[in-house]
Design an enzyme around this catalytic site. Structure first.
Site, PDB file in Angstrom:
ATOM      1  N   HIS A  75       0.843  -1.201   0.000  1.00 44.27           N
ATOM      2  CA  HIS A  75       0.000   0.000   0.000  1.00 44.27           C
ATOM      3  C   HIS A  75       0.878   1.250   0.000  1.00 44.27           C
ATOM      4  O   HIS A  75       1.772   1.386   0.831  1.00 44.27           O
ATOM      5  CB  HIS A  75      -0.892   0.027   1.244  1.00 44.27           C
ATOM      6  CG  HIS A  75      -1.953  -1.033   1.250  1.00 44.27           C
ATOM      7  ND1 HIS A  75      -3.064  -0.982   2.049  1.00 44.27           N
ATOM      8  CD2 HIS A  75      -2.091  -2.171   0.537  1.00 44.27           C
ATOM      9  CE1 HIS A  75      -3.816  -2.048   1.838  1.00 44.27           C
ATOM     10  NE2 HIS A  75      -3.239  -2.781   0.932  1.00 44.27           N
TER      11      HIS A  75
ATOM     12  N   TYR B 234      -8.859   4.779   8.334  1.00 45.04           N
ATOM     13  CA  TYR B 234      -8.996   5.049   9.773  1.00 45.04           C
ATOM     14  C   TYR B 234     -10.060   6.137   9.907  1.00 45.04           C
ATOM     15  O   TYR B 234      -9.891   7.229   9.351  1.00 45.04           O
ATOM     16  CB  TYR B 234      -7.693   5.583  10.360  1.00 45.04           C
ATOM     17  CG  TYR B 234      -6.547   4.595  10.448  1.00 45.04           C
ATOM     18  CD1 TYR B 234      -5.743   4.314   9.340  1.00 45.04           C
ATOM     19  CD2 TYR B 234      -6.245   3.959  11.653  1.00 45.04           C
ATOM     20  CE1 TYR B 234      -4.673   3.435   9.430  1.00 45.04           C
ATOM     21  CE2 TYR B 234      -5.176   3.075  11.754  1.00 45.04           C
ATOM     22  CZ  TYR B 234      -4.394   2.811  10.635  1.00 45.04           C
ATOM     23  OH  TYR B 234      -3.336   1.938  10.729  1.00 45.04           O
TER      24      TYR B 234
ATOM     25  N   PRO C  41      -2.823  -0.498  19.068  1.00 40.70           N
ATOM     26  CA  PRO C  41      -2.574  -0.894  17.677  1.00 40.70           C
ATOM     27  C   PRO C  41      -2.804   0.212  16.633  1.00 40.70           C
ATOM     28  O   PRO C  41      -2.539   0.001  15.448  1.00 40.70           O
ATOM     29  CB  PRO C  41      -3.545  -2.061  17.440  1.00 40.70           C
ATOM     30  CG  PRO C  41      -4.547  -1.984  18.522  1.00 40.70           C
ATOM     31  CD  PRO C  41      -3.943  -1.249  19.663  1.00 40.70           C
TER      32      PRO C  41
ATOM     33  N   LYS D 117       2.418  -0.602  15.153  1.00 37.65           N
ATOM     34  CA  LYS D 117       3.865  -0.574  15.434  1.00 37.65           C
ATOM     35  C   LYS D 117       4.407  -1.797  16.193  1.00 37.65           C
ATOM     36  O   LYS D 117       5.621  -2.025  16.192  1.00 37.65           O
ATOM     37  CB  LYS D 117       4.203   0.681  16.259  1.00 37.65           C
ATOM     38  CG  LYS D 117       4.145   1.954  15.458  1.00 37.65           C
ATOM     39  CD  LYS D 117       5.399   2.149  14.631  1.00 37.65           C
ATOM     40  CE  LYS D 117       5.227   3.134  13.519  1.00 37.65           C
ATOM     41  NZ  LYS D 117       4.882   2.555  12.217  1.00 37.65           N
TER      42      LYS D 117
ATOM     43  N   TYR E 213       4.495   6.545  10.298  1.00 41.93           N
ATOM     44  CA  TYR E 213       3.704   5.359   9.950  1.00 41.93           C
ATOM     45  C   TYR E 213       4.555   4.332   9.200  1.00 41.93           C
ATOM     46  O   TYR E 213       4.459   3.132   9.461  1.00 41.93           O
ATOM     47  CB  TYR E 213       2.477   5.777   9.128  1.00 41.93           C
ATOM     48  CG  TYR E 213       1.416   4.703   9.052  1.00 41.93           C
ATOM     49  CD1 TYR E 213       0.439   4.588  10.037  1.00 41.93           C
ATOM     50  CD2 TYR E 213       1.393   3.782   8.005  1.00 41.93           C
ATOM     51  CE1 TYR E 213      -0.522   3.595   9.986  1.00 41.93           C
ATOM     52  CE2 TYR E 213       0.438   2.779   7.948  1.00 41.93           C
ATOM     53  CZ  TYR E 213      -0.521   2.699   8.940  1.00 41.93           C
ATOM     54  OH  TYR E 213      -1.469   1.698   8.890  1.00 41.93           O
TER      55      TYR E 213
HETATM   56  P1  RFL Z   1       4.043 -12.226  21.141  1.00 43.78           P
HETATM   57  O1  RFL Z   1       3.498 -12.242  19.757  1.00 43.78           O
HETATM   58  O2  RFL Z   1       3.101 -11.982  22.260  1.00 43.78           O
HETATM   59  O3  RFL Z   1       4.787 -13.623  21.356  1.00 43.78           O
HETATM   60  C1  RFL Z   1       5.205 -14.042  22.639  1.00 43.78           C
HETATM   61  C2  RFL Z   1       5.243 -15.550  22.651  1.00 43.78           C
HETATM   62  O4  RFL Z   1       5.718 -15.974  23.932  1.00 43.78           O
HETATM   63  C3  RFL Z   1       4.916 -17.041  24.377  1.00 43.78           C
HETATM   64  N1  RFL Z   1       5.001 -17.148  25.846  1.00 43.78           N
HETATM   65  C4  RFL Z   1       5.765 -18.050  26.460  1.00 43.78           C
HETATM   66  N2  RFL Z   1       6.577 -19.009  25.971  1.00 43.78           N
HETATM   67  C5  RFL Z   1       7.211 -19.803  26.879  1.00 43.78           C
HETATM   68  N3  RFL Z   1       7.042 -19.665  28.228  1.00 43.78           N
HETATM   69  C6  RFL Z   1       6.223 -18.720  28.751  1.00 43.78           C
HETATM   70  N4  RFL Z   1       6.059 -18.648  30.067  1.00 43.78           N
HETATM   71  C7  RFL Z   1       5.547 -17.853  27.853  1.00 43.78           C
HETATM   72  N5  RFL Z   1       4.676 -16.836  28.013  1.00 43.78           N
HETATM   73  C8  RFL Z   1       4.354 -16.406  26.782  1.00 43.78           C
HETATM   74  C9  RFL Z   1       3.522 -16.700  23.873  1.00 43.78           C
HETATM   75  O5  RFL Z   1       2.681 -17.846  23.839  1.00 43.78           O
HETATM   76  C10 RFL Z   1       3.848 -16.145  22.492  1.00 43.78           C
HETATM   77  O6  RFL Z   1       3.861 -17.164  21.503  1.00 43.78           O
HETATM   78  O7  RFL Z   1       5.225 -11.175  21.298  1.00 43.78           O
HETATM   79  P2  RFL Z   1       6.349 -10.655  20.254  1.00 43.78           P
HETATM   80  O8  RFL Z   1       7.059 -11.805  19.642  1.00 43.78           O
HETATM   81  O9  RFL Z   1       7.112  -9.632  20.976  1.00 43.78           O
HETATM   82  O10 RFL Z   1       5.512  -9.954  19.055  1.00 43.78           O
HETATM   83  C11 RFL Z   1       4.750  -8.790  19.297  1.00 43.78           C
HETATM   84  C12 RFL Z   1       3.548  -8.755  18.340  1.00 43.78           C
HETATM   85  O11 RFL Z   1       2.814  -9.952  18.486  1.00 43.78           O
HETATM   86  C13 RFL Z   1       2.639  -7.553  18.639  1.00 43.78           C
HETATM   87  O12 RFL Z   1       3.399  -6.417  18.953  1.00 43.78           O
HETATM   88  C14 RFL Z   1       1.711  -7.216  17.452  1.00 43.78           C
HETATM   89  O13 RFL Z   1       0.742  -8.214  17.261  1.00 43.78           O
HETATM   90  C15 RFL Z   1       1.023  -5.867  17.678  1.00 43.78           C
HETATM   91  N6  RFL Z   1       0.078  -5.527  16.599  1.00 43.78           N
HETATM   92  C16 RFL Z   1       0.524  -4.946  15.443  1.00 43.78           C
HETATM   93  N7  RFL Z   1       1.844  -4.766  15.248  1.00 43.78           N
HETATM   94  C17 RFL Z   1       2.277  -4.268  14.056  1.00 43.78           C
HETATM   95  O14 RFL Z   1       3.496  -4.088  13.904  1.00 43.78           O
HETATM   96  N8  RFL Z   1       1.418  -3.965  13.034  1.00 43.78           N
HETATM   97  C18 RFL Z   1       0.071  -4.126  13.164  1.00 43.78           C
HETATM   98  O15 RFL Z   1      -0.679  -3.901  12.221  1.00 43.78           O
HETATM   99  C19 RFL Z   1      -0.432  -4.609  14.410  1.00 43.78           C
HETATM  100  N9  RFL Z   1      -1.748  -4.802  14.600  1.00 43.78           N
HETATM  101  C20 RFL Z   1      -1.303  -5.749  16.778  1.00 43.78           C
HETATM  102  C21 RFL Z   1      -2.195  -5.364  15.748  1.00 43.78           C
HETATM  103  C22 RFL Z   1      -1.798  -6.343  17.934  1.00 43.78           C
HETATM  104  C23 RFL Z   1      -3.168  -6.539  18.079  1.00 43.78           C
HETATM  105  N10 RFL Z   1      -3.638  -7.135  19.274  1.00 43.78           N
HETATM  106  C24 RFL Z   1      -3.987  -8.497  19.275  1.00 43.78           C
HETATM  107  C25 RFL Z   1      -3.300  -6.498  20.496  1.00 43.78           C
HETATM  108  C26 RFL Z   1      -3.571  -5.560  15.891  1.00 43.78           C
HETATM  109  C27 RFL Z   1      -4.058  -6.131  17.072  1.00 43.78           C
HETATM  110  C28 RFL Z   1      -5.534  -6.288  17.233  1.00 43.78           C
HETATM  111  C1  PHB Z   2      -4.628  -4.967  10.827  1.00 47.05           C
HETATM  112  O1  PHB Z   2      -4.765  -5.138   9.601  1.00 47.05           O
HETATM  113  O2  PHB Z   2      -4.820  -5.886  11.643  1.00 47.05           O
HETATM  114  C2  PHB Z   2      -4.242  -3.619  11.340  1.00 47.05           C
HETATM  115  C3  PHB Z   2      -4.020  -2.590  10.450  1.00 47.05           C
HETATM  116  C4  PHB Z   2      -3.674  -1.326  10.933  1.00 47.05           C
HETATM  117  C5  PHB Z   2      -3.561  -1.128  12.299  1.00 47.05           C
HETATM  118  C6  PHB Z   2      -3.765  -2.170  13.183  1.00 47.05           C
HETATM  119  C7  PHB Z   2      -4.113  -3.425  12.700  1.00 47.05           C
HETATM  120  O3  PHB Z   2      -3.249   0.112  12.770  1.00 47.05           O
END
Ligand code: RFL
Ligand code: PHB
Length: 400
Positions: free
Chosen positions: A72, A201, A292, A296, A384
């Site tokens: 995009h 957004y 979110p 980031k 962004y």
């Molecule tokens: P994670 O993904 O939470 O992975 C951590 C892993 O550790 C495991 N764990 C353990 N393992 C062993 N022993 C234990 N005691 C443990 N406790 C936990 C867990 O099971 C898991 O598998 O962390 P990590 O690797 O730092 O990654 C971070 C990302 O997952 C997170 O920042 C993103 O999902 C945030 N996020 C977004 N980030 C972006 O860069 N772009 C996006 O568009 C974006 N959209 C989002 C998001 C997060 C969202 N939610 C669910 C809050 C959209 C949403 C809705």
């Molecule tokens: C997504 O596609 O899940 C998404 C996109 C933009 C955001 C957060 C999540 O800011």
């Protein structure tokens, strides 16, 4: 068991680190609390910065992303009944974002790990960290009722916001900053046509909405709700009616369809300033979370890991701990900027129930300014698409 780097957590942070280390000839063991199907099936992020895309390509796991991802060049902001495009590419000298789901990144990284001949130990429990302030730190855990110990040179705490790693840093030196928001995001996956070629957004009088995508037939949309609300209160009809109302435009209809998953997540900003203690290094969501709205979280995990892997590679090559000693300082400079941006985007796009009419108008004026001033649009765009890692030795950690 003995390894060079013991990694707790097979999220994007842990898996990227293992792959980067492998490419430098450094051995690691990964332990993960959940089964493989869970980590490969949990719907989370969607937007990847160019830095993350470059890193995934550099470590050899980018082929499917480059084939199936959506590229995009801009995003749209909607308010006061109008949409305004932010030309990310034009405003940042050619940078764009890639929409490719986090669980697909995980699938690609898990495959890459197994292709290196190394394992991931799934379904672990009772994980504890020991002797992290010595040169022989250890991780203990249980699997199938049996206790195991990993002896390592370093421990990487990549276990997300709820993991145990950062608690191994003594309370007296652990410095944390937490900010909670009143709203959560209700996210859905729906079998529907793509709403728009780029993400929208929307700041509407009824509340925030985000229209995102996964494939041409599967869409990811969000609305802000009270975090304490129960998903059981949100029938599919009610969700669609809010999404339609919050994104309505004259002459345009949001394509809808069956909803096949829905959940509510809390929004929080959190920073752990002590990202390392002795031989323990904390990375990704274990050290910081963002709401979110700025997309980031995963991208910050990628930059932490790049810095940490560079430091570990330098240590094993020359014995120098210079980069490792500065890991937190280098990473936190970028983390705080992403925290600031995510907080700003959240404040600008979400309705605040405590705002008076003056503050509501200031919020809409901020959006108007961002969309009509080159300086305003550029500020949003450069944040962004992702700010660079700032460090005098930046070339060491730039992706190829
Ligand atoms: P994670 O993904 O939470 O992975 C951590 C892993 O550790 C495991 N764990 C353990 N393992 C062993 N022993 C234990 N005691 C443990 N406790 C936990 C867990 O099971 C898991 O598998 O962390 P990590 O690797 O730092 O990654 C971070 C990302 O997952 C997170 O920042 C993103 O999902 C945030 N996020 C977004 N980030 C972006 O860069 N772009 C996006 O568009 C974006 N959209 C989002 C998001 C997060 C969202 N939610 C669910 C809050 C959209 C949403 C809705
Ligand atoms: C997504 O596609 O899940 C998404 C996109 C933009 C955001 C957060 C999540 O800011």
């Amino acid at each position: 068991m003995r390894t060079q780097v013991g990694i707790i957590g097979a999220g994007p942070a842990g898996l990227m680190l293992a792959q980067l280390l492998h490419l430098q000839g450094i051995d690691s063991i990964i332990i993960e609390r959940k089964p493989r199907e869970d980590i490969e099936g949990t719907v989370k992020a969607g937007v990847l910065e160019q830095f993350t895309v470059d890193l995934l390509n550099e470590i050899g796991v980018g082929d499917r992303m480059m084939r199936e991802g959506h590229f995009h060049d801009g995003i749209e902001l909607q308010f006061s009944g109008k949409r305004h495009r932010i030309d990310l590419r034009g405003l940042t000298g050619g940078q764009r974002i890639t929409v490719y789901p986090q669980h697909e990144v995980i699938i690609d990284l898990v495959n890459a790990r197994f292709n290196t001949g190394r394992d991931i130990i799934f379904n672990v429990s009772e994980v504890s960290l020991h002797d992290v302030d010595t040169k022989e730190p250890k991780i203990r855990f249980k699997q199938n009722g049996e206790t195991h110990e990993i002896q390592c040179d370093f421990i990487a705490g990549c276990d997300g916001f709820h993991g145990p790693s950062r608690l191994a840093i003594p309370d007296s030196i652990r410095k944390e900053h937490l900010h909670l928001y009143a709203h959560g995001w209700l996210g859905i996956l729906t079998d529907a046509k793509q709403a728009n070629p780029e993400l929208i957004y929307s700041n509407h009088d009824r509340g925030f909405a985000l229209l995102s995508t996964r494939t041409s037939t599967l869409q990811r949309h969000y609305i802000s709700v009270d975090y304490h609300d129960d998903i059981a209160n949100w029938s599919d009809d009610r969700i669609w009616s809010e999404l339609h109302a919050r994104t309505a435009m004259d002459g345009w209809t949001l394509p809808d369809g069956p909803i096949n998953s829905k959940n509510i997540v809390q929004m929080r900003s959190y920073v752990l300033e002590t990202m390392n203690y002795g031989r323990l290094f904390i990375a990704g969501d274990a050290a910081h979370t963002v709401p979110p709205t700025g997309a980031k979280g995963l991208n910050l995990a990628a930059s932490d890991i790049k810095i940490l892997a560079t430091g570990l590679a330098e240590f094993y090559k020359s014995g120098s701990e210079d980069i490792l000693d500065r890991y937190a300082e280098i990473a936190l400079r970028r983390i705080w900027k992403a925290e600031r941006f995510s907080y700003w985007m959240t404040s600008m796009l979400h309705r605040n129930p405590n705002h008076d009419s003056f503050e509501r108008n200031i919020q809409l004026t901020e959006l108007d300014y961002v969309c009509t001033s080159v300086a305003g649009s550029k500020t949003l765009a450069e944040n962004y698409v992702g700010l660079p890692i700032q460090w005098e030795n930046k070339s060491l950690i730039e992706t190829k």
